[in-house]
Write a protein that holds these residues in place. Structure first.
Motif, PDB file in Angstrom:
ATOM      1  N   ARG A   2       0.868  -1.180   0.000  1.00 44.19           N
ATOM      2  CA  ARG A   2       0.000   0.000   0.000  1.00 44.19           C
ATOM      3  C   ARG A   2       0.905   1.231   0.000  1.00 44.19           C
ATOM      4  O   ARG A   2       1.850   1.304   0.801  1.00 44.19           O
ATOM      5  CB  ARG A   2      -0.892   0.029   1.238  1.00 44.19           C
ATOM      6  N   TYR A  26       0.445  -2.439  -6.355  1.00 48.06           N
ATOM      7  CA  TYR A  26       0.226  -1.751  -5.081  1.00 48.06           C
ATOM      8  C   TYR A  26      -1.125  -1.056  -5.099  1.00 48.06           C
ATOM      9  O   TYR A  26      -1.688  -0.801  -6.167  1.00 48.06           O
ATOM     10  CB  TYR A  26       1.348  -0.742  -4.805  1.00 48.06           C
ATOM     11  N   GLU A  27      -1.565  -0.773  -3.898  1.00 47.57           N
ATOM     12  CA  GLU A  27      -2.832  -0.057  -3.734  1.00 47.57           C
ATOM     13  C   GLU A  27      -2.495   1.363  -3.277  1.00 47.57           C
ATOM     14  O   GLU A  27      -1.615   1.550  -2.437  1.00 47.57           O
ATOM     15  CB  GLU A  27      -3.630  -0.802  -2.658  1.00 47.57           C
ATOM     16  N   VAL A  29      -3.292   4.676  -1.228  1.00 47.08           N
ATOM     17  CA  VAL A  29      -4.106   5.235  -0.143  1.00 47.08           C
ATOM     18  C   VAL A  29      -3.895   6.745  -0.183  1.00 47.08           C
ATOM     19  O   VAL A  29      -2.769   7.224   0.021  1.00 47.08           O
ATOM     20  CB  VAL A  29      -3.663   4.686   1.235  1.00 47.08           C
TER      21      VAL A  29
END
Ligand SMILES: N[C@@H](CCC(=O)N[C@@H](CS)C(=O)NCC(=O)O)C(=O)O
Length: 211
Positions: A2, A26-27, A29
């Motif tokens: 993340r 990946y994420e 945020v």
């Protein structure tokens, strides 16, 4: 993984390029910098320095973009962004640090806010400040790139940490209307790279939190 990021953050832009070059999923945020989300208790518990980017790799928390790139380079060696050969390594790191330790810290959000707030500078004054430090920094980097570059990358005919730092800084310089005429080598490299997939996908306007 993340990545705590803000679409316009050039330090986060460096890490996005690196993750993309290495093919790591990946994420994102979003950390809303304009609304001071990075100064709230929740984010400070993650990064007491109150800056993005932060990388969460399965619970291991990393911050400072150059340290994150170094970590990713060790964990996912291809393509290698910090060369192994000692001289190339020192040159690439010197170029990257000139941007990340000398140009960017003078022009980031908290500095510009301080100029506008406590020091009461108007918008024209803030722009003059920004342009001055870009010119101071880019002058030397242009000479180095002209000496080293094959026309495509900053150093050694291969993508490196130097390119990873250059592209976001040129992007930001344009956003603040800096005159880039005196830096043809830097502009040629950055403009060539920005259409490559890893760089393109990392661009601010391509991020899920882009406004
Ligand atoms: N040296 C740090 C710089 C981090 C940094 O200043 N990030 C900016 C966004 S590009 C930020 O979080 N700014 C928040 C602020 O200035 O208040 C790095 O490379 O990660």
């Amino acid at each position: 993984m993340r990545l705590y990021s803000f679409f316009r953050s050039s330090a986060a832009f460096r890490v996005r390029i690196t993750l993309n070059l290495k093919g790591v999923d990946y994420e994102t945020v979003r950390v809303d910098l304009p609304h001071d989300e990075h100064k709230g208790a929740a984010f400070l518990a993650t990064n007491p320095q109150a800056t993005v980017p932060v990388l969460d790799d399965g619970g291991t928390i990393l911050w400072q973009s150059l340290a994150i790139v170094d970590y990713l380079d060790a964990r996912f060696p291809e393509p290698r962004l910090i060369p192994a050969e000692p001289v190339a390594r020192a040159h690439v790191q010197a170029f990257a640090q000139a941007i990340a330790c000398e140009i960017h810290p003078l022009n980031n959000l908290r500095v510009l806010r301080h100029l506008r707030g406590e020091l009461d500078l108007d918008e024209a004054g803030v722009r003059r400040w920004y342009h001055h430090w870009i010119a101071e920094g880019f002058r030397g980097l242009e000479a180095l790139a002209a000496r080293w570059s094959d026309g495509r990358y900053v150093h050694g005919g291969a993508v490196s940490l130097a390119d990873v730092c250059l592209v976001p800084q040129v992007y930001n310089a344009r956003r603040f209307d800096c005159d880039l005429g005196p830096y043809p080598t830097l502009v040629r490299i950055a403009d060539g790279l920005r259409s490559e997939p890893a760089f393109l996908a990392a661009a601010p306007e391509r991020q899920p939190d882009a406004e």
